[in-house]
Structures are given as structure tokens and as C-alpha cells.
Write a protein that holds these residues in place. Sequence first.
Motif, short mmCIF file in Angstrom:
data_model
loop_
_atom_site.label_atom_id
_atom_site.label_comp_id
_atom_site.label_asym_id
_atom_site.label_seq_id
_atom_site.Cartn_x
_atom_site.Cartn_y
_atom_site.Cartn_z
N THR A 1 36.66 52.48 33.75
CA THR A 1 37.06 52.04 32.42
C THR A 1 36.35 52.86 31.36
OG1 THR A 1 35.32 50.37 32.19
CG2 THR A 1 37.37 49.68 33.30
N ASP A 2 36.80 52.73 30.13
CA ASP A 2 36.15 53.44 29.03
C ASP A 2 34.68 53.05 28.91
OD1 ASP A 2 38.51 54.73 28.42
OD2 ASP A 2 39.07 53.32 26.83
N GLY A 3 34.35 51.82 29.34
CA GLY A 3 32.97 51.36 29.31
C GLY A 3 32.15 51.81 30.50
N GLY A 4 32.77 52.54 31.45
CA GLY A 4 32.05 53.07 32.59
C GLY A 4 32.02 52.17 33.81
N CYS A 5 32.81 51.10 33.80
CA CYS A 5 32.86 50.19 34.95
C CYS A 5 33.93 50.65 35.93
CB CYS A 5 33.19 48.78 34.47
SG CYS A 5 31.98 48.12 33.30
N LEU A 6 33.65 50.50 37.23
CA LEU A 6 34.66 50.78 38.24
C LEU A 6 35.60 49.59 38.33
CD1 LEU A 6 32.60 52.55 41.03
CD2 LEU A 6 34.21 53.56 39.43
N ALA A 7 36.89 49.87 38.30
CA ALA A 7 37.89 48.81 38.28
C ALA A 7 39.06 49.21 39.17
CB ALA A 7 38.37 48.57 36.85
N LEU A 8 39.88 48.23 39.48
CA LEU A 8 41.05 48.44 40.31
C LEU A 8 42.30 48.32 39.44
CD1 LEU A 8 41.68 48.93 43.31
CD2 LEU A 8 42.06 46.47 43.51
N GLU A 9 43.09 49.37 39.44
CA GLU A 9 44.35 49.38 38.73
C GLU A 9 45.44 49.06 39.75
OE1 GLU A 9 45.63 52.27 35.33
OE2 GLU A 9 46.00 53.21 37.27
N SER A 10 46.13 47.93 39.54
CA SER A 10 47.08 47.48 40.56
C SER A 10 48.42 47.07 39.98
CB SER A 10 46.47 46.31 41.33
OG SER A 10 46.24 45.22 40.45
N GLY A 11 48.70 47.43 38.76
CA GLY A 11 49.96 47.05 38.14
C GLY A 11 49.84 45.81 37.27
N SER B 1 37.80 44.44 30.34
CA SER B 1 38.67 43.51 31.07
C SER B 1 37.88 42.26 31.42
CB SER B 1 39.20 44.15 32.35
OG SER B 1 39.99 43.24 33.07
N GLU B 2 38.58 41.14 31.52
CA GLU B 2 37.96 39.90 31.98
C GLU B 2 38.36 39.60 33.41
OE1 GLU B 2 39.05 36.77 29.31
OE2 GLU B 2 38.13 37.75 27.60
N ARG B 3 39.25 40.39 33.97
CA ARG B 3 39.68 40.19 35.37
C ARG B 3 38.66 40.80 36.31
NH1 ARG B 3 44.86 39.30 37.23
NH2 ARG B 3 44.52 40.88 38.82
N VAL B 4 38.41 40.09 37.41
CA VAL B 4 37.46 40.55 38.42
C VAL B 4 38.13 40.47 39.78
CG1 VAL B 4 35.24 40.08 39.53
CG2 VAL B 4 35.48 39.77 37.05
N VAL B 5 37.86 41.47 40.62
CA VAL B 5 38.32 41.41 42.01
C VAL B 5 37.09 41.54 42.91
CG1 VAL B 5 38.82 43.89 42.14
CG2 VAL B 5 39.92 42.32 43.73
N ALA B 6 36.95 40.58 43.83
CA ALA B 6 35.90 40.66 44.83
C ALA B 6 36.49 41.36 46.03
CB ALA B 6 35.43 39.25 45.19
N TRP B 7 35.96 42.52 46.36
CA TRP B 7 36.49 43.32 47.45
C TRP B 7 35.63 43.11 48.68
CZ3 TRP B 7 35.89 49.26 48.04
CH2 TRP B 7 36.71 49.70 49.08
N GLN B 8 36.22 42.58 49.74
CA GLN B 8 35.52 42.31 50.98
C GLN B 8 36.26 42.98 52.12
OE1 GLN B 8 35.65 38.08 51.07
NE2 GLN B 8 34.39 37.86 49.26
N GLN B 9 35.66 42.97 53.27
CA GLN B 9 36.27 43.60 54.45
C GLN B 9 37.50 42.87 54.90
OE1 GLN B 9 33.49 44.11 57.58
NE2 GLN B 9 34.77 45.51 58.69
N GLY C 1 39.68 38.89 46.87
CA GLY C 1 40.40 37.98 46.01
C GLY C 1 40.21 38.31 44.55
N TYR C 2 41.17 37.88 43.76
CA TYR C 2 41.16 38.12 42.31
C TYR C 2 40.65 36.88 41.60
CZ TYR C 2 43.85 42.29 43.25
OH TYR C 2 44.24 43.51 43.70
N VAL C 3 39.87 37.10 40.56
CA VAL C 3 39.33 36.02 39.75
C VAL C 3 39.83 36.24 38.33
CG1 VAL C 3 37.22 34.93 38.92
CG2 VAL C 3 37.27 35.94 41.20
N GLY C 4 40.64 35.32 37.86
CA GLY C 4 41.17 35.42 36.50
C GLY C 4 40.15 34.96 35.47
N PRO C 5 40.43 35.22 34.19
CA PRO C 5 39.49 34.85 33.12
C PRO C 5 39.14 33.37 33.10
CG PRO C 5 41.30 36.17 32.26
CD PRO C 5 41.61 35.89 33.69
#
Length: 93
Positions: free
Chosen positions: A12-22, A85-93, A63-67
Amino acid sequence: MDALVTGRLIRTDGGCLALESGAPEPSIVLFPFGTALAPDGRSADVPWYGTVREGDPVDGGGGYVGPGALADDTARAALRDECGSERVVAWQQ
């Protein structure tokens, strides 16, 4: 929170790694325990997956965590202000 996590890793512009998924806005990635972020912030070494870099496709469980799930207004504001962004995704195996 079991879901299929898929998309492309972006920074992101703020330097955070994020997932772009549509979705209307990217989801900030909550990486698994033991993940090491690169000093330049453009990649992460995920213990069971390997290194993922900005632009790489990502898939796996999690899983995705909404605002609305972030009950703390301060946490929501910090994500919005610092990561865009206020959306968060927890990425697990």
C-alpha cells in the motif's frame, strides 16, 4: 474464519503488505507466526510457504476480517491511516 485466501500481494501507499483480490479495497495481511519481513518491506518469508514478494500470487487458508470485526475505533483508524484499508486477511496454511 476458514476461507480460501487468494489474490496478489501488493504494498500500500503506507508501506503495508496487502492482498488485492478484487474487493473494493485491499486486505492488510496478517501473516502467520514466525514470518520474517524483509528490511525493504517488499517481501516476507513465511515459514511453511517460502518467500512471497510484492506482485506474487498468494493462495491458502485463512479468513477475512471486515471493518465491523475491529471493535476498537482506534485500531480501525490506525489501519486506515497507516495502511489505507480497514480490511484484514489472516493468512494461514
